[in-house]
Scaffold this motif. Structure first.
Motif, PDB file in Angstrom:
ATOM      1  N   PHE A   4      -7.803   9.901  10.106  1.00 25.98           N
ATOM      2  CA  PHE A   4      -7.360   9.780   8.714  1.00 25.98           C
ATOM      3  C   PHE A   4      -8.606   9.662   7.852  1.00 25.98           C
ATOM      4  O   PHE A   4      -9.571   8.981   8.230  1.00 25.98           O
ATOM      5  CB  PHE A   4      -6.490   8.543   8.490  1.00 25.98           C
ATOM      6  CG  PHE A   4      -6.293   8.239   7.016  1.00 25.98           C
ATOM      7  CD1 PHE A   4      -7.127   7.332   6.359  1.00 25.98           C
ATOM      8  CD2 PHE A   4      -5.325   8.902   6.283  1.00 25.98           C
ATOM      9  CE1 PHE A   4      -6.988   7.096   4.992  1.00 25.98           C
ATOM     10  CE2 PHE A   4      -5.169   8.663   4.922  1.00 25.98           C
ATOM     11  CZ  PHE A   4      -6.002   7.761   4.278  1.00 25.98           C
ATOM     12  N   LYS A  62     -11.535   6.407  -3.053  1.00 22.08           N
ATOM     13  CA  LYS A  62     -10.470   5.718  -3.797  1.00 22.08           C
ATOM     14  C   LYS A  62     -10.127   4.355  -3.215  1.00 22.08           C
ATOM     15  O   LYS A  62      -9.719   3.458  -3.947  1.00 22.08           O
ATOM     16  CB  LYS A  62      -9.203   6.595  -3.798  1.00 22.08           C
ATOM     17  CG  LYS A  62      -7.989   5.928  -4.425  1.00 22.08           C
ATOM     18  CD  LYS A  62      -6.760   6.813  -4.446  1.00 22.08           C
ATOM     19  CE  LYS A  62      -5.594   6.111  -5.149  1.00 22.08           C
ATOM     20  NZ  LYS A  62      -4.376   6.943  -5.139  1.00 22.08           N
ATOM     21  N   LEU A  63     -10.277   4.170  -1.922  1.00 18.50           N
ATOM     22  CA  LEU A  63      -9.731   2.988  -1.259  1.00 18.50           C
ATOM     23  C   LEU A  63     -10.674   1.784  -1.384  1.00 18.50           C
ATOM     24  O   LEU A  63     -11.897   1.938  -1.434  1.00 18.50           O
ATOM     25  CB  LEU A  63      -9.429   3.307   0.208  1.00 18.50           C
ATOM     26  CG  LEU A  63      -8.454   4.480   0.383  1.00 18.50           C
ATOM     27  CD1 LEU A  63      -8.240   4.804   1.852  1.00 18.50           C
ATOM     28  CD2 LEU A  63      -7.126   4.206  -0.301  1.00 18.50           C
ATOM     29  N   ARG A  64     -10.082   0.601  -1.445  1.00 21.63           N
ATOM     30  CA  ARG A  64     -10.839  -0.627  -1.695  1.00 21.63           C
ATOM     31  C   ARG A  64     -11.386  -1.203  -0.401  1.00 21.63           C
ATOM     32  O   ARG A  64     -10.658  -1.307   0.610  1.00 21.63           O
ATOM     33  CB  ARG A  64      -9.943  -1.671  -2.367  1.00 21.63           C
ATOM     34  CG  ARG A  64      -9.793  -1.581  -3.873  1.00 21.63           C
ATOM     35  CD  ARG A  64      -9.081  -0.415  -4.502  1.00 21.63           C
ATOM     36  NE  ARG A  64      -7.948   0.120  -3.821  1.00 21.63           N
ATOM     37  CZ  ARG A  64      -6.964   0.783  -4.461  1.00 21.63           C
ATOM     38  NH1 ARG A  64      -7.007   0.871  -5.783  1.00 21.63           N
ATOM     39  NH2 ARG A  64      -5.962   1.323  -3.784  1.00 21.63           N
ATOM     40  N   GLY A 115      -6.983  12.953  -1.243  1.00 19.59           N
ATOM     41  CA  GLY A 115      -7.743  13.528  -2.346  1.00 19.59           C
ATOM     42  C   GLY A 115      -7.357  14.979  -2.573  1.00 19.59           C
ATOM     43  O   GLY A 115      -6.645  15.583  -1.775  1.00 19.59           O
ATOM     44  N   TYR A 117       0.167  13.834   6.645  1.00 24.62           N
ATOM     45  CA  TYR A 117      -0.321  13.093   5.478  1.00 24.62           C
ATOM     46  C   TYR A 117       0.862  12.705   4.623  1.00 24.62           C
ATOM     47  O   TYR A 117       1.592  13.555   4.125  1.00 24.62           O
ATOM     48  CB  TYR A 117      -1.311  13.932   4.651  1.00 24.62           C
ATOM     49  CG  TYR A 117      -1.940  13.151   3.509  1.00 24.62           C
ATOM     50  CD1 TYR A 117      -1.467  13.248   2.205  1.00 24.62           C
ATOM     51  CD2 TYR A 117      -2.983  12.264   3.764  1.00 24.62           C
ATOM     52  CE1 TYR A 117      -2.025  12.507   1.180  1.00 24.62           C
ATOM     53  CE2 TYR A 117      -3.551  11.515   2.732  1.00 24.62           C
ATOM     54  CZ  TYR A 117      -3.070  11.645   1.446  1.00 24.62           C
ATOM     55  OH  TYR A 117      -3.627  10.902   0.439  1.00 24.62           O
ATOM     56  N   ASP A 136       0.863  -1.187   0.000  1.00 22.49           N
ATOM     57  CA  ASP A 136       0.000   0.000   0.000  1.00 22.49           C
ATOM     58  C   ASP A 136       0.902   1.240   0.000  1.00 22.49           C
ATOM     59  O   ASP A 136       1.768   1.380   0.853  1.00 22.49           O
ATOM     60  CB  ASP A 136      -0.862  -0.014   1.263  1.00 22.49           C
ATOM     61  CG  ASP A 136      -1.698   1.246   1.368  1.00 22.49           C
ATOM     62  OD1 ASP A 136      -2.586   1.423   0.517  1.00 22.49           O
ATOM     63  OD2 ASP A 136      -1.418   2.067   2.256  1.00 22.49           O
ATOM     64  N   GLY A 137       0.701   2.092  -0.996  1.00 19.93           N
ATOM     65  CA  GLY A 137       1.514   3.305  -1.069  1.00 19.93           C
ATOM     66  C   GLY A 137       2.819   3.094  -1.815  1.00 19.93           C
ATOM     67  O   GLY A 137       3.814   3.752  -1.528  1.00 19.93           O
ATOM     68  N   GLY A 141       0.721  10.048   2.129  1.00 19.02           N
ATOM     69  CA  GLY A 141       0.420   9.463   0.826  1.00 19.02           C
ATOM     70  C   GLY A 141       0.345   7.950   0.796  1.00 19.02           C
ATOM     71  O   GLY A 141       0.027   7.356  -0.227  1.00 19.02           O
ATOM     72  N   SER A 142       0.619   7.307   1.926  1.00 18.52           N
ATOM     73  CA  SER A 142       0.362   5.869   2.051  1.00 18.52           C
ATOM     74  C   SER A 142      -0.669   5.713   3.164  1.00 18.52           C
ATOM     75  O   SER A 142      -0.385   6.058   4.321  1.00 18.52           O
ATOM     76  CB  SER A 142       1.638   5.104   2.425  1.00 18.52           C
ATOM     77  OG  SER A 142       1.294   3.839   2.980  1.00 18.52           O
ATOM     78  N   MET A 143      -1.849   5.196   2.816  1.00 18.28           N
ATOM     79  CA  MET A 143      -2.904   5.127   3.828  1.00 18.28           C
ATOM     80  C   MET A 143      -2.384   4.474   5.101  1.00 18.28           C
ATOM     81  O   MET A 143      -2.597   4.973   6.205  1.00 18.28           O
ATOM     82  CB  MET A 143      -4.114   4.346   3.312  1.00 18.28           C
ATOM     83  CG  MET A 143      -5.162   4.124   4.387  1.00 18.28           C
ATOM     84  SD  MET A 143      -6.299   2.796   4.039  1.00 18.28           S
ATOM     85  CE  MET A 143      -5.227   1.386   4.148  1.00 18.28           C
ATOM     86  N   TYR A 189      -9.758   9.266   3.590  1.00 20.92           N
ATOM     87  CA  TYR A 189      -9.729   9.420   2.147  1.00 20.92           C
ATOM     88  C   TYR A 189     -11.199   9.540   1.758  1.00 20.92           C
ATOM     89  O   TYR A 189     -11.905   8.529   1.711  1.00 20.92           O
ATOM     90  CB  TYR A 189      -9.030   8.278   1.409  1.00 20.92           C
ATOM     91  CG  TYR A 189      -8.533   8.776   0.067  1.00 20.92           C
ATOM     92  CD1 TYR A 189      -9.430   9.018  -0.978  1.00 20.92           C
ATOM     93  CD2 TYR A 189      -7.210   9.105  -0.129  1.00 20.92           C
ATOM     94  CE1 TYR A 189      -9.005   9.561  -2.173  1.00 20.92           C
ATOM     95  CE2 TYR A 189      -6.769   9.642  -1.331  1.00 20.92           C
ATOM     96  CZ  TYR A 189      -7.675   9.875  -2.344  1.00 20.92           C
ATOM     97  OH  TYR A 189      -7.241  10.419  -3.527  1.00 20.92           O
ATOM     98  N   GLU A 231      -8.575  -2.622   2.045  1.00 27.75           N
ATOM     99  CA  GLU A 231      -8.127  -1.469   2.839  1.00 27.75           C
ATOM    100  C   GLU A 231      -9.182  -1.040   3.861  1.00 27.75           C
ATOM    101  O   GLU A 231      -8.887  -0.889   5.044  1.00 27.75           O
ATOM    102  CB  GLU A 231      -7.808  -0.306   1.881  1.00 27.75           C
ATOM    103  CG  GLU A 231      -6.619  -0.596   0.963  1.00 27.75           C
ATOM    104  CD  GLU A 231      -6.526   0.329  -0.256  1.00 27.75           C
ATOM    105  OE1 GLU A 231      -7.559   0.523  -0.938  1.00 27.75           O
ATOM    106  OE2 GLU A 231      -5.427   0.851  -0.504  1.00 27.75           O
TER     107      GLU A 231
HETATM  108  P1  P6P Z   1      -3.441  10.192  -3.428  1.00 27.56           P
HETATM  109  C1  P6P Z   1      -1.819   4.638  -2.237  1.00 27.56           C
HETATM  110  O1  P6P Z   1      -1.774   4.580  -3.653  1.00 27.56           O
HETATM  111  C2  P6P Z   1      -3.270   4.784  -1.845  1.00 27.56           C
HETATM  112  O2  P6P Z   1      -4.022   3.728  -2.332  1.00 27.56           O
HETATM  113  C3  P6P Z   1      -3.385   4.895  -0.332  1.00 27.56           C
HETATM  114  O3  P6P Z   1      -2.394   4.191   0.335  1.00 27.56           O
HETATM  115  C4  P6P Z   1      -3.266   6.380  -0.087  1.00 27.56           C
HETATM  116  O4  P6P Z   1      -3.973   6.793   1.066  1.00 27.56           O
HETATM  117  C5  P6P Z   1      -3.883   6.980  -1.338  1.00 27.56           C
HETATM  118  O5  P6P Z   1      -3.758   6.012  -2.382  1.00 27.56           O
HETATM  119  C6  P6P Z   1      -3.170   8.250  -1.738  1.00 27.56           C
HETATM  120  O6  P6P Z   1      -3.901   8.786  -2.806  1.00 27.56           O
HETATM  121  O7  P6P Z   1      -4.634  10.618  -4.250  1.00 27.56           O
HETATM  122  O8  P6P Z   1      -3.154  11.130  -2.268  1.00 27.56           O
HETATM  123  O9  P6P Z   1      -2.216   9.896  -4.237  1.00 27.56           O
END
Ligand code: P6P
Length: 298
Positions: A227, A239-241, A183, A209, A101-102, A211-213, A229, A245
């Motif tokens: 946190f 965005k997240l599955r 986002g 923040y 992830d990330g 960029g990796s959840m 998204y 996730e």
């Molecule tokens: P953005 C990483 O690709 C991911 O799936 C999550 O880990 C993370 O929170 C999100 O996308 C980051 O998305 O739009 O900030 O690049």
């Protein structure tokens, strides 16, 4: 065991053994995944089922975990963010992974991680079918967080794959201090933007923040906070599955005494129409999540 009847003591004991074996496989694979990252910072040729372009490192981690988890007698199905279909590996528990992830954080050497979800039902499984969840973080050190048997534990994983518990019965701090919202700001819906402004105005709260959840969620688990998204104007589902996730982080944060939400309900109650369905994800301290749900309900 995927029947409706109450599990027998034998089935429960068998599941407990398998869950322990699954967590052991993931912990012992972590140093090998970490060691294989440097040479795999290039994008693969095929997109994944979510339409994203994985890195060679994603594929590498997925193939290792599929082989090792699929080899366990008590694992019957394996699924991953990188694979369209579920892999039949026999009978028993179902395992879902986000192998890395990330992974876009690999190039800037920022934190990334492996997410694991274990279900006692065929896939795609419901949140209520979850029996364990975990994540590994490839950060300054390699750590693993597990949620199993109503408790959250943090382990440090050594380079040789040995791991030891460093924090037991982990719970969210009662005085939250970090927030991270994903986002693009122009894509946030107005009630969420107003909520963010309110959180930002609190002098005790700091932006975290990365960029990796899973790295951002670990900050919340460590310091308390929220946190998100969120739902987006162009992507109401976020965005997240759900399977890979939303459910696991919801399970971990709720086991640690926090709350999870898709904006209206616990992430564990989110229903989905497919293995790769998405959901807005909000996790953190109960009071922050309650305020968020109220803001989105206005
Ligand atoms: P953005 C990483 O690709 C991911 O799936 C999550 O880990 C993370 O929170 C999100 O996308 C980051 O998305 O739009 O900030 O690049």
């Amino acid at each position: 065991m995927a029947t409706e009847e109450k599990p027998t003591s034998t089935e429960t004991a068998s599941n407990e053994t398998t869950i322990t074996q699954i967590l052991d496989v993931v912990a012992r694979a972590a140093p090998e995944i970490r060691a294989g990252l440097p040479g795999r910072r290039i994008y693969a040729e095929q997109n994944n089922p979510s339409g994203e372009t994985p890195m060679e490192a994603d594929i590498y981690a997925d193939e290792m975990l599929c082989e090792r988890l699929g080899d366990l007698d008590g694992v019957g199905e394996y699924a991953s963010e990188e694979r369209q279909e579920v892999i039949d590996t026999g009978s028993g528990l179902s395992v879902c992974v986000d192998p890395l992830d990330g992974s876009s954080n690999l190039k800037p050497n920022n934190t990334l991680g492996t997410i694991l979800a274990v279900y006692d039902a065929p896939l795609p499984a419901a949140g209520s079918d979850m029996v364990a969840a975990a994540y590994v973080l490839y950060g300054a050190t390699t750590t693993m967080i597990t949620a199993y048997d109503d408790t959250v534990t943090e382990y440090v994983v050594q380079d040789d794959g040995e791991y030891e518990a460093v924090r037991e019965d982990v719970t969210l701090p009662e005085d939250p201090s970090v927030y991270g919202f994903g986002g693009r700001v122009p894509e946030w819906i107005d009630p969420f933007t107003e909520y963010v402004r309110e959180v930002e105005s609190d002098p005790s709260m700091k932006l975290r923040y990365g960029g990796s959840m899973i790295g951002d969620v670990n900050q919340v688990l460590t310091y308390g906070g929220i946190f998100a998204y969120p739902t987006l104007t162009d992507h109401p589902e976020g965005k997240l599955r759900v399977q890979f996730e939303g459910y696991p982080v919801g399970y971990i944060l709720e086991t640690a005494g926090g709350r999870s939400s898709d904006g209206e309900q616990s992430l564990m109650d989110v229903e989905k129409d497919g293995l790769h369905s998405r959901t807005p994800v909000y996790v953190g301290n109960e009071e922050l999540i309650e305020r968020l749900e109220a803001a989105l309900d206005d």
